[in-house]
Design a protein around this motif. Structure first.
Motif, PDB file in Angstrom:
ATOM      1  N   TYR A  56       1.017  -1.229  -0.022  1.00 62.13           N
ATOM      2  CA  TYR A  56       0.086   0.163  -0.006  1.00 62.13           C
ATOM      3  C   TYR A  56       0.968   1.259   0.058  1.00 62.13           C
ATOM      4  CZ  TYR A  56      -4.051   2.934   0.650  1.00 62.13           C
ATOM      5  OH  TYR A  56      -4.884   3.957   0.671  1.00 62.13           O
ATOM      6  N   PRO A  57       0.797   1.999  -1.064  1.00 62.91           N
ATOM      7  CA  PRO A  57       1.950   3.020  -1.210  1.00 62.91           C
ATOM      8  C   PRO A  57       2.073   4.060  -0.167  1.00 62.91           C
ATOM      9  CG  PRO A  57       0.769   2.895  -3.212  1.00 62.91           C
ATOM     10  CD  PRO A  57      -0.035   1.996  -2.285  1.00 62.91           C
ATOM     11  N   SER A  58       3.068   4.444   0.278  1.00 62.14           N
ATOM     12  CA  SER A  58       3.356   5.238   1.455  1.00 62.14           C
ATOM     13  C   SER A  58       3.552   4.558   2.663  1.00 62.14           C
ATOM     14  CB  SER A  58       2.753   6.402   1.574  1.00 62.14           C
ATOM     15  OG  SER A  58       1.481   6.097   2.499  1.00 62.14           O
ATOM     16  N   ALA A 279     -18.396  -1.124  -5.583  1.00 59.75           N
ATOM     17  CA  ALA A 279     -16.921  -0.844  -5.306  1.00 59.75           C
ATOM     18  C   ALA A 279     -16.177  -2.004  -4.611  1.00 59.75           C
ATOM     19  CB  ALA A 279     -16.595   0.494  -4.679  1.00 59.75           C
ATOM     20  N   GLY A 280     -14.699  -2.351  -5.103  1.00 60.81           N
ATOM     21  CA  GLY A 280     -13.995  -3.308  -4.481  1.00 60.81           C
ATOM     22  C   GLY A 280     -14.258  -4.535  -5.004  1.00 60.81           C
ATOM     23  N   ASP A 281     -14.021  -5.334  -3.827  1.00 66.04           N
ATOM     24  CA  ASP A 281     -13.833  -7.090  -4.372  1.00 66.04           C
ATOM     25  C   ASP A 281     -15.310  -7.641  -4.704  1.00 66.04           C
ATOM     26  OD1 ASP A 281     -11.286  -6.815  -3.507  1.00 66.04           O
ATOM     27  OD2 ASP A 281     -11.273  -8.413  -1.938  1.00 66.04           O
ATOM     28  N   VAL A 290      -5.978  -3.626  -1.668  1.00 61.68           N
ATOM     29  CA  VAL A 290      -6.348  -2.621  -0.777  1.00 61.68           C
ATOM     30  C   VAL A 290      -6.709  -1.390  -1.535  1.00 61.68           C
ATOM     31  CG1 VAL A 290      -6.202  -0.899   1.117  1.00 61.68           C
ATOM     32  CG2 VAL A 290      -5.662  -3.422   1.491  1.00 61.68           C
ATOM     33  N   ILE A 291      -5.629  -1.143  -2.361  1.00 64.67           N
ATOM     34  CA  ILE A 291      -5.464   0.165  -3.311  1.00 64.67           C
ATOM     35  C   ILE A 291      -6.570   0.283  -4.197  1.00 64.67           C
ATOM     36  CG2 ILE A 291      -3.764  -0.644  -4.638  1.00 64.67           C
ATOM     37  CD1 ILE A 291      -2.650   2.418  -4.127  1.00 64.67           C
ATOM     38  N   THR A 292      -6.910  -0.944  -5.047  1.00 62.33           N
ATOM     39  CA  THR A 292      -7.784  -1.166  -5.977  1.00 62.33           C
ATOM     40  C   THR A 292      -9.156  -0.714  -5.414  1.00 62.33           C
ATOM     41  OG1 THR A 292      -7.594  -3.228  -6.090  1.00 62.33           O
ATOM     42  CG2 THR A 292      -6.391  -1.815  -7.671  1.00 62.33           C
ATOM     43  N   ALA A 293      -9.496  -1.485  -4.356  1.00 62.85           N
ATOM     44  CA  ALA A 293     -10.798  -1.194  -3.450  1.00 62.85           C
ATOM     45  C   ALA A 293     -10.942   0.322  -3.252  1.00 62.85           C
ATOM     46  CB  ALA A 293     -10.935  -2.201  -2.295  1.00 62.85           C
ATOM     47  N   ALA A 294      -9.840   1.001  -2.720  1.00 60.12           N
ATOM     48  CA  ALA A 294      -9.855   2.298  -2.204  1.00 60.12           C
ATOM     49  C   ALA A 294     -10.344   3.196  -3.492  1.00 60.12           C
ATOM     50  CB  ALA A 294      -8.716   2.601  -1.651  1.00 60.12           C
ATOM     51  N   ALA A 295      -9.497   2.848  -4.427  1.00 56.62           N
ATOM     52  CA  ALA A 295      -9.698   3.766  -5.712  1.00 56.62           C
ATOM     53  C   ALA A 295     -11.227   3.772  -6.371  1.00 56.62           C
ATOM     54  CB  ALA A 295      -8.696   3.144  -6.875  1.00 56.62           C
ATOM     55  N   ASP A 296     -11.592   2.283  -6.211  1.00 56.59           N
ATOM     56  CA  ASP A 296     -13.165   2.088  -6.592  1.00 56.59           C
ATOM     57  C   ASP A 296     -13.985   2.916  -5.908  1.00 56.59           C
ATOM     58  OD1 ASP A 296     -12.296  -0.021  -8.436  1.00 56.59           O
ATOM     59  OD2 ASP A 296     -13.278  -1.411  -7.388  1.00 56.59           O
ATOM     60  N   GLY A 297     -13.918   2.874  -4.505  1.00 58.35           N
ATOM     61  CA  GLY A 297     -14.771   3.545  -3.409  1.00 58.35           C
ATOM     62  C   GLY A 297     -14.655   5.155  -3.929  1.00 58.35           C
ATOM     63  N   ALA A 298     -13.474   5.835  -4.223  1.00 57.04           N
ATOM     64  CA  ALA A 298     -13.335   6.986  -4.484  1.00 57.04           C
ATOM     65  C   ALA A 298     -14.110   7.267  -5.906  1.00 57.04           C
ATOM     66  CB  ALA A 298     -11.889   7.579  -4.642  1.00 57.04           C
TER      67      ALA A 298
END
Ligand code: NAP
Length: 312
Positions: A56-58, A279-281, A290-298
């Motif tokens: 997860y970046p950062s 959004a998500g899985d 986690v990052i793709t799910a978070a991006a979907d949510g956004a």
């Protein structure tokens, strides 16, 4: 006697409080939507069961639980209303007003984001159900410590199987990884770690046929798909990690799905019903992280904001 349900009105309801749901909540509430997240468990979703997340970046390394705590704190900052431990009994999402019903609450909203994630797929072989919780487990973090100095079989060749096999070597004396092909699907870096671990033995081209035991698991019967040879491996535990299926039972007959039961969306996370986003899985995505799910949510929240604006 029927109980009068408590009624809530929101602009947006989000079903599921994992990375997709929490990220959607942050974007929606920041976009000034009155937003509720409803979850069957505590918030955080699947990653709360992952010991470590290192992509997860950062965060070059974080515990899954700790990372999701940060997501939740962020949603709290924008005053997203949280409804954990709510068993959703019914959803009415086809009409303009969306209705989500739990045992004692009714949530009405202008739009809904479905972010209920996915659950572990079952092997569907004899002994799997019988020995669930008595040697068969789908959660290495939860149950690994019960297998000190024992033998474990992990089924699957993806990231989950190999990462969890590595984790289980902290407890078990030996971990077999039983995979149906002769090449793993897991990321190369994870594969390399597993190949270097002397406690892990790979059994390729093989599928499990049956799990045997008395009170607890004592062995697994596997078949080599190339030679058709059937053999029994003595083991105390079986951890199937063969992928996930969508938690979409509640929307099963309402939305377009792919052949594996995942909800179909377009690039705006719109489903086949206006005002309903996924959004998500649980959606038909090529990557479940986690990052793709978070991006979907956004994305879902951004277009839910637009949808609500335009429907005024
Ligand atoms: P996955 O990538 O779909 O892998 C499932 C594995 O199980 C595959 O090796 C597959 O074999 C095997 N399999 C499927 N059905 C089977 C059956 N009926 N019998 C025997 N074997 C079977 O699932 P996953 O490993 O749970 O990962 C899901 C997603 O989460 C992936 O996108 C993964 O990258 C991600 N994930 C990421 C992390 C991380 O980054 N830290 C950790 C865990 C998971 P084949 O290879 O032959 O198809």
């Amino acid at each position: 006697m029927s109980v009068q349900k408590q009624e809530f009105n929101f602009d947006l309801t989000i079903l599921g409080g994992g990375p997709a749901g929490l990220s959607a909540g942050i974007y929606a509430a920041r976009g000034e939507l009155k937003t509720a997240i409803i979850d069957i468990s505590m918030l955080g979703g699947q990653p709360t069961n992952y010991l470590e997340i290192e992509n997860y970046p950062s965060y070059s390394m974080s515990g899954g639980y700790e990372l999701m705590e940060k997501f939740e704190e962020h949603a709290d900052k924008f005053n997203v209303k949280k409804f954990p431990l709510e068993n959703i009994e019914n959803v009415k999402i086809k009409s303009k007003e969306k209705l989500i019903e739990t045992q004692d609450k009714i949530f009405k909203s202008k739009a809904t984001i479905l972010a209920t994630g996915a659950k572990a797929r079952k092997l569907g072989i004899p002994g799997e159900e019988e020995f669930a919780g008595r040697g068969v487990s789908y959660c290495a973090v939860c149950d690994g410590a019960f297998f000190k100095e024992k033998v474990i079989c992990v089924i699957g060749g993806g990231n989950s199987a190999i990462e969890e096999a590595l984790y289980l070597t902290k407890f078990a004396a030996k971990v077999y990884v039983i995979h149906r092909r002769n090449e793993l699907r897991a990321d190369k870096i994870v594969q390399q770690r597993a190949f270097k671990n002397p406690q892990i033995e790979f059994v390729y081209d093989s599928i499990p046929l049956e799990i045997l035991g008395e009170n607890t698991v004592s062995s697994i019967v596997i078949k080599n798909l190339k030679t058709n040879q059937v053999k029994e491996i003595k083991t105390n535990g079986v951890f199937p990690y063969i992928g996930f299926s969508a938690n979409a039972e509640l929307f099963k007959d309402k939305l377009a799905k792919d052949e594996n039961g995942f909800i179909i969306t377009n690039a705006k996370m719109e489903t086949s019903i206006p005002g309903v986003y996924a959004a998500g899985d649980l959606r038909n995505t090529p990557l479940r992280q986690v990052i793709t799910a978070a991006a979907d949510g956004a994305i879902a929240a951004t277009f839910a904001i637009k949808y609500i604006e335009e429907s005024k």
